[in-house]
Design an enzyme around this catalytic site. Structure first.
Site, PDB file in Angstrom:
ATOM      1  N   LYS A 149       1.888 -53.019 -30.065  1.00 36.11           N
ATOM      2  CA  LYS A 149       2.732 -54.519 -30.482  1.00 36.11           C
ATOM      3  C   LYS A 149       1.734 -55.553 -29.736  1.00 36.11           C
ATOM      4  CE  LYS A 149       5.283 -54.337 -26.111  1.00 36.11           C
ATOM      5  NZ  LYS A 149       6.776 -54.152 -25.294  1.00 36.11           N
ATOM      6  N   LYS A 194       1.329 -59.832 -29.021  1.00 37.94           N
ATOM      7  CA  LYS A 194       2.417 -60.986 -28.849  1.00 37.94           C
ATOM      8  C   LYS A 194       1.345 -62.351 -28.657  1.00 37.94           C
ATOM      9  CE  LYS A 194       5.729 -58.325 -26.543  1.00 37.94           C
ATOM     10  NZ  LYS A 194       6.644 -58.042 -25.264  1.00 37.94           N
ATOM     11  N   ARG A 250      16.013 -58.216 -35.049  1.00 39.50           N
ATOM     12  CA  ARG A 250      15.373 -59.382 -34.221  1.00 39.50           C
ATOM     13  C   ARG A 250      14.663 -60.277 -35.448  1.00 39.50           C
ATOM     14  NH1 ARG A 250      11.278 -56.980 -30.693  1.00 39.50           N
ATOM     15  NH2 ARG A 250      12.782 -56.555 -29.238  1.00 39.50           N
ATOM     16  N   CYS A 304      10.480 -57.019 -20.837  1.00 35.22           N
ATOM     17  CA  CYS A 304      10.768 -58.016 -21.798  1.00 35.22           C
ATOM     18  C   CYS A 304      11.270 -59.363 -21.236  1.00 35.22           C
ATOM     19  CB  CYS A 304      11.934 -57.459 -22.656  1.00 35.22           C
ATOM     20  SG  CYS A 304      11.578 -56.250 -23.588  1.00 35.22           S
ATOM     21  N   CYS A 325      19.661 -50.597 -24.775  1.00 36.08           N
ATOM     22  CA  CYS A 325      18.170 -50.540 -25.071  1.00 36.08           C
ATOM     23  C   CYS A 325      17.852 -48.987 -24.508  1.00 36.08           C
ATOM     24  CB  CYS A 325      17.597 -51.509 -24.062  1.00 36.08           C
ATOM     25  SG  CYS A 325      15.535 -51.265 -24.012  1.00 36.08           S
ATOM     26  N   CYS A 355      16.670 -59.037 -19.394  1.00 38.56           N
ATOM     27  CA  CYS A 355      16.562 -58.608 -20.620  1.00 38.56           C
ATOM     28  C   CYS A 355      17.744 -57.992 -20.825  1.00 38.56           C
ATOM     29  CB  CYS A 355      15.373 -57.565 -20.481  1.00 38.56           C
ATOM     30  SG  CYS A 355      15.867 -55.939 -19.600  1.00 38.56           S
ATOM     31  N   ARG A 407       4.050 -60.136 -33.515  1.00 39.41           N
ATOM     32  CA  ARG A 407       5.534 -60.371 -33.241  1.00 39.41           C
ATOM     33  C   ARG A 407       5.870 -61.683 -33.384  1.00 39.41           C
ATOM     34  NH1 ARG A 407       7.982 -56.231 -29.972  1.00 39.41           N
ATOM     35  NH2 ARG A 407       6.852 -54.367 -30.364  1.00 39.41           N
ATOM     36  N   CYS A 421      13.464 -51.983 -17.048  1.00 41.68           N
ATOM     37  CA  CYS A 421      12.704 -51.046 -17.083  1.00 41.68           C
ATOM     38  C   CYS A 421      11.493 -51.781 -16.826  1.00 41.68           C
ATOM     39  CB  CYS A 421      12.595 -50.283 -18.353  1.00 41.68           C
ATOM     40  SG  CYS A 421      11.704 -51.116 -19.954  1.00 41.68           S
TER      41      CYS A 421
END
Lengths: 605, 565
Positions: B206, B208, B74, B476, B433, B427, B143, B472
């Site tokens: 993470k 964002k 990514r 995303c 994934c 996603c 990110r 899931c």
């Protein structure tokens, strides 16, 4: 007399002892017991030199001038079988004879020899078997003796689908003549099915030999006086050599997208079937009915016509299905078809000076391609006569009896291509791949005494087995783990692609974790711009390879004989040369010594 | 009192010597296509995930082969801006090393999928050669920073983009591990390796961030840990409303995990943006939960300790007093597609890229078309937060040429697509994934077709309904903000959520649990029937289902017509 005799070794004789050790390595308990009695008998008869030929003093003086020596040089055991048969024939005809493996036969003996038969096979690119390398080198040299006293006959075994058919026999035959020896009979050559040609050669050679002997000593032929010697391993207690196996697993082990379909086949076999790591099984294939029909249609031959099969009348259709080679081409057959088809392209191919051209052609064509692409009519009788007898296909056993619960596993690459829009399959691999669950198949056990794990569990081994050549090493590693051997195991494997063709990847990963495998080097030839093969990995690890050799490791090579094995051999020579600081000759001697002591063994095809 | 143990990833981070771990050794191990286990956590900080083709797992296991491991790479691409040269380089890498496709993410980044381990370094190095890096594109760090994409480029929009870039640079890890491992240690002068504000274990989870430019909420600013809503007065950027604590992720069946909308903390001038951002990050660094990764996002820190406490920490750390938030209004979180006239005689073309997948497939050679455009284009490419692509800055006289290239490659004019199809998000999910429970990207085209049929049946095909599918509950595709959302439970089974709006202002609600396609379509059919019969003028589907109580207990929303620039 004590029960355990001290070995009569002197400082001057370490090599002899090593040679002895090598020869008995791999023998089972029963074999060793048998051997002890056998050698004791020989000792009492004063004939020990004959039992262990390498330890023999130059034998010429000890034998009558007018006796026959039969030398064999074998890679897969067929030349040995021919040698044994020739010996039996000679002896039953009252000719005194002995049988010697070529690496136990010296130039000095040759120089004094008067009657010699040789049975020798050809490997890969026209090379002699491993056991003949030293002899060939010596014979080619300037110090080779003049052989004016010698009368000889050479019988070659080979496979005419290779470009250098019976080349080792031819070279030997020509060299002996060059050195002044007299040919008893024209060189015999056998293609896959050696029974009939060997028989013909034996009777021709025998009659000429008898003439020779009678002319020398017309009154009486010497009677057989030397003990019949069979190679040590052949003396193993009789285990079933032909046995039924039941398929219990048929798993493709190349991933989707791989160009090759390689199968891992698992068979249940009777507990009495005894094999050792390194052994193989042979399968008599049967040609597919559809293929037989296609050949009949294309040639216009009558499938119901009765033809001769070694003196036995049989319908052509049945002959083609059961006892004629349809999936492997050989030069005489291509020539015979070319004569019928009268086609420039075929004539050009046959006339080509480039040896690879023909081997490429037979790699890509079957008989059916020949007769459909360049049509010509064949009679039933001609087909029966010109097609080669259907040979068995051998596969190295990929399992250890003790390490894999008594199951017999094979690693089989399916020959399955499309040519001219038609599917072309290998006769035996097709048959194996198509076996259904629980299907039974009959195998012949093919012992390979030239490819044996060291008896010494402490000894390190380096295994070089790209492609399906990895099969026996799966057996080796499992066997050594089951035996609790402490020696290190180093595998060098190669294929085209890591992602799809890493045969037994999960098993090797697990073996690395448990320590059953100490080291794994990989060469995936087509995963990068430049081609990388196993020999390149060896060269990259030169210092370690040499250190292993110096610490007594045994080297095993299994797989392709035409390119891989010579490339690996060259790499080993180069490694020894550089690491040891010797010249090419010194490196060759080093490897020859490894070969002689059983520490460099090859099973290549 | 016993102190809860730190999560395992914390141990990995602290033992990693600045995110190095044993990555070099793992990359060199020829026996497996995977990395050593701990390195699988560390490589995320370098912008890559180890994945495997889950479709092939069983088959390969039987074949005595390890899973088909490969890597997703990514990029870090603040605001989603790529030059034609960068586009062509990525396109070439996709063909050479990846699965032949490029994927535009919901965070305005590129993803390559299916890069095997032996090609990982070459691929990342090649990206860096065209000045696209992957640092911190994944992992427990900030990110890729998002920024609103306004088709008609304006000076304010450029300023917003500039702040996104500054923010991204400011929050980058300082470790040189990335350069050592992927770029053969090319030293960048003057780089100090000590992680001055991240510290040796970076963030608990993470993080964002996005910068939004109203009235466009394409970045879904309320789904971000850290958001800045630009405040423009008389055509001038005067500052930002600061938002904190948004996040989509949850775990099925665990009530302690939940999606959360960000709080608006207050207003500050542009000069304070970096200080405020750093204060938010360090507060989370110090107070975020490092014992439980399912409770480690900033949203839980704020929910547990209170917004006022958090405001105090940020103000103290930044040395800034936040002013009351300035008013703002969002009209839509979707993208405007098609030809749009910008300033200075330049045009912009918004292209629909379903699920962000740039591929040549099914007769539509989008990848080849865009590569052909890139070879001639002298403007930019903008990756939008809705997985679309804006070809930006096309001179008027080049319009026909660009249209012709697209036409020749079978690329549809976006105006011909239904509003539903223009807006839908998915996603990646299966097969690569590792978190996916159900299909998303691979299912979306089929699902859209079926939902379109239902809409057509009720004469609703022209309604701009927002549909998002996630494999899931990690979210995303930001599903909790959609009017209709499917969140994967198991292969072929989803939770159905209803009640988001068209502006990304509210969370939707679970409507039906664990249902398969027939159930999903039946529920939608029924809801569409009522919507067709009972909606008020300009009333969006999400607003409608709240008002009439199809989803009960959610506050009503004002009817706000979705308007796009």
């Amino acid at each position: 007399m004590s029960a355990v005799l001290p070995l009569p070794l002197t400082d001057a004789e370490p090599l002899r002892f090593t040679a002895l050790r090598t020869r008995v390595e791999g023998l089972g308990r029963d074999e060793l017991l048998w051997l002890s009695g056998y050698s004791a008998g020989l000792a009492l008869a004063g004939a020990v030199h004959a039992a262990l030929p390498q330890a023999t003093e130059p034998a010429a003086a000890a034998r009558t001038a007018a006796s026959l020596t039969i030398v064999y040089s074998s890679q897969t055991g067929n030349a040995r079988k021919v040698g044994e048969r020739l010996l039996a024939e000679a002896q039953s005809a009252g000719v005194a004879a002995r049988l010697v493996r070529i690496d136990a036969y010296s130039l000095k003996e040759l120089a004094a020899e008067s009657l010699l038969w040789v049975a020798i096979s050809t490997q890969g690119d026209g090379d002699p078997p491993d056991d003949a390398r030293a002899f060939f080198d010596a014979l080619a040299g300037r110090r080779a003796p003049k052989l004016a006293q010698l009368s000889y006959a050479v019988f070659g075994l080979g496979d005419s689908s290779y470009p250098h058919f019976c080349a080792a026999a031819r070279k030997l035959d020509e060299r002996l003549a060059e050195l002044g020896a007299t040919r008893l009979v024209a060189r015999g050559e056998a293609d896959l099915d050696f029974d009939v040609p060997a028989q013909r050669f034996g009777s021709d050679a025998l009659s000429k030999t008898r003439e020779r002997l009678e002319s020398e000593s017309p009154t009486s032929l010497p009677s057989a006086s030397v003990t019949v010697l069979r190679p040590l391993v052949a003396a193993a207690p009789a285990a079933p050599t032909t046995f039924a196996a039941q398929l219990i697993g048929n798993q493709r082990i190349t991933a989707r997208g791989a160009r090759k379909d390689v199968r891992h086949l698992e068979f249940a076999v009777d507990a009495a079937v005894a094999w050792q790591p390194g052994d193989a099984v042979a399968l008599k294939p049967r040609n597919a009915a559809a293929l037989v029909d296609a050949v009949l249609v294309a040639t216009g031959a009558d499938g119901d016509a009765t033809v001769d099969d070694n003196g036995r009348p049989v319908a052509l259709r049945r002959l083609l299905a059961e006892s004629r080679e349809l999936t492997r081409l050989a030069k005489p057959l291509v020539a015979a078809h070319a004569a019928r088809a009268n086609h420039a392209e075929l004539a050009q191919l046959l006339a080509s000076k480039e040896p690879q051209a023909f081997s490429r052609f037979v790699g890509e064509h079957q008989f059916i391609d020949l007769v459909t692409r360049w049509p010509a009519a064949w009679t039933a009788a001609d087909l029966a006569q010109q097609l080669r007898p259907l040979a068995t296909r051998s596969y190295s056993i990929a399992s250890s009896k003790s390490g894999h619960d008594g199951e017999l596993h094979l690693t089989v690459a399916l020959r399955d291509d499309v040519h001219y829009g038609e599917r072309r399959q290998g006769a035996a691999s097709r048959q194996l791949a198509d076996l259904g669950e629980d299907a039974a198949v009959e195998f012949e056990l093919v012992a390979n005494p030239r490819f044996r794990l060291p008896v010494d569990g402490q000894r390190d081994i380096l295994m070089i087995g790209p492609g399906t050549g990895v099969a026996p090493f799966r057996s080796f590693v499992a066997e050594r783990a089951a035996r609790g051997d402490r020696g290190r195991n180093w595998l060098v494997f190669g294929e085209q692609h890591f992602d799809t063709q890493f045969l037994y990847q999960l098993e090797w990963q697990a073996a690395l974790k448990t320590g059953a495998l100490s080291r794994l080097d990989l060469a995936f030839s087509r995963d990068q711009d430049e081609r990388v093969y196993v020999q390149h990995r060896l060269l990259q690890r030169a210092a370690e390879v040499y250190a292993w050799l110096e610490s007594g490791a045994a080297v095993y090579v299994c797989g392709d004989a035409s390119r891989m094995a010579p490339d690996v051999h060259r790499a080993l020579l180069q490694i020894v040369e550089r690491q040891r600081g010797v010249d090419a000759e010194g490196a060759a001697e080093y490897l020859a010594e490894l070969t002689a002591t059983g520490r460099y063994q090859r099973d290549v095809y | 009192m016993s102190v809860p143990a730190l999560s395992h990833v914390e141990d990995i981070k602290s033992a990693s010597r600045g995110l190095r771990g044993t990555l070099v050794e793992s990359l060199a191990d020829p026996v497996t296509g995977a990395l050593a286990e701990d390195d699988q956590s560390l490589i995320k900080f370098h912008g890559s995930y180890q994945q495997d083709d889950r479709d092939l797992r069983d088959e390969r296991r039987r074949a005595k082969l390890e899973p088909a491991y490969s890597f997703m790479i990514r990029t870090r691409l603040p605001g989603g801006v790529a030059t034609p040269r960068q586009w062509l380089a990525l396109d070439e890498l996709a063909t050479r090393y990846a699965n032949g496709t490029l994927r535009l993410t919901t965070r305005q980044a590129f993803q390559l999928h299916g890069v095997v381990k032996r090609n990982l370094k070459s691929t990342i190095a090649a990206m860096n050669r065209v000045l696209v890096d992957t640092i911190a594109a994944c992992g427990d760090v900030n990110r890729n920073v998002m920024a609103t994409v306004v088709p008609a480029r304006s000076p304010v929009e450029d300023e917003v983009l500039d702040w996104a870039r500054k923010l991204s640079e400011h929050l980058l890890p300082k470790t040189r591990a990335y350069h050592e491992i992927w770029l053969d240690g090319e030293r960048i002068e003057g780089v100090d390796e000590s992680e001055t504000f991240y510290g040796p274990t970076y963030l608990p989870r993470k993080f964002k961030a996005a910068v939004a430019l109203p009235p466009f909420n394409d970045v879904d600013v309320f789904a971000q840990d850290l958001g800045f809503i630009a405040v423009v007065e008389q055509g001038r950027l005067v500052g930002f409303n600061l938002t904190v604590g948004g996040g989509m992720g949850s775990t099925h069946g665990e009530a302690a995990t939940y999606p959360r909308l960000a709080d608006v903390l207050g207003f500050h001038g542009p000069e304070h943006l970096l200080a405020v951002a750093e204060a938010v990050v360090t507060t989370q660094r110090d107070f975020g939960d490092r014992t439980n990764r399912k409770h480690a996002r900033l949203k839980y820190t704020i929910a547990d300790r209170g917004v006022e406490w958090f405001r105090g920490e940020v103000e103290r750390r930044a040395g800034v007093t936040l002013a009351p938030a300035r008013p703002f209004e969002f009209h839509s979180n979707a993208d405007r597609l098609g030809w749009i006239e910008g300033s200075g005689g330049r045009w912009h073309l918004g292209l629909r890229v379903l699920s962000g997948r740039i591929a040549d497939r099914d007769g539509v050679d989008l990848r080849s078309a865009l590569a052909a455009v890139a070879r001639e284009h002298d403007g930019d490419f903008r990756l939008t937060p809705n997985q679309n692509l804006l070809i930006s800055g096309i001179p008027s006289e080049r319009r026909e040429r660009i249209s012709a290239i697209l036409r020749e490659h079978g690329v549809a004019t976006p105006e011909l697509l239904s509003p539903l199809r223009q807006r839908a998000l998915a996603c990646v999910a299966l097969p690569t994934c590792p978190l996916a429970m159900a299909e998303a990207e691979r299912y979306l085209p089929e699902l859209i077709g079926k939902v379109e049929d239902l809409l057509a049946k009720h004469a609703l095909i022209g309604q701009p309904i927002h549909l998002r599918v996630s494999g899931c509950p990690n979210g995303c595709s930001r599903p909790h903000l959609a009017e209709i959302a499917l969140i994967g439970k198991a292969p072929g089974r989803y939770n159905l959520y209803l009640g988001g709006d068209a502006q990304g202002r509210v969370l939707n609600r679970l409507y039906r649990e664990n249902i398969a396609e027939p159930g999903i379509l039946a529920e939608l059919d029924a809801a569409f029937a009522r919507y067709a019969a009972e909606r008020e003028a300009g009333e969006g589907f999400g607003v409608f289902v709240r008002r009439v109580g199809i989803v009960a207990g959610l506050p009503n929303l004002d009817i706000r017509v979705e308007t796009l620039p």
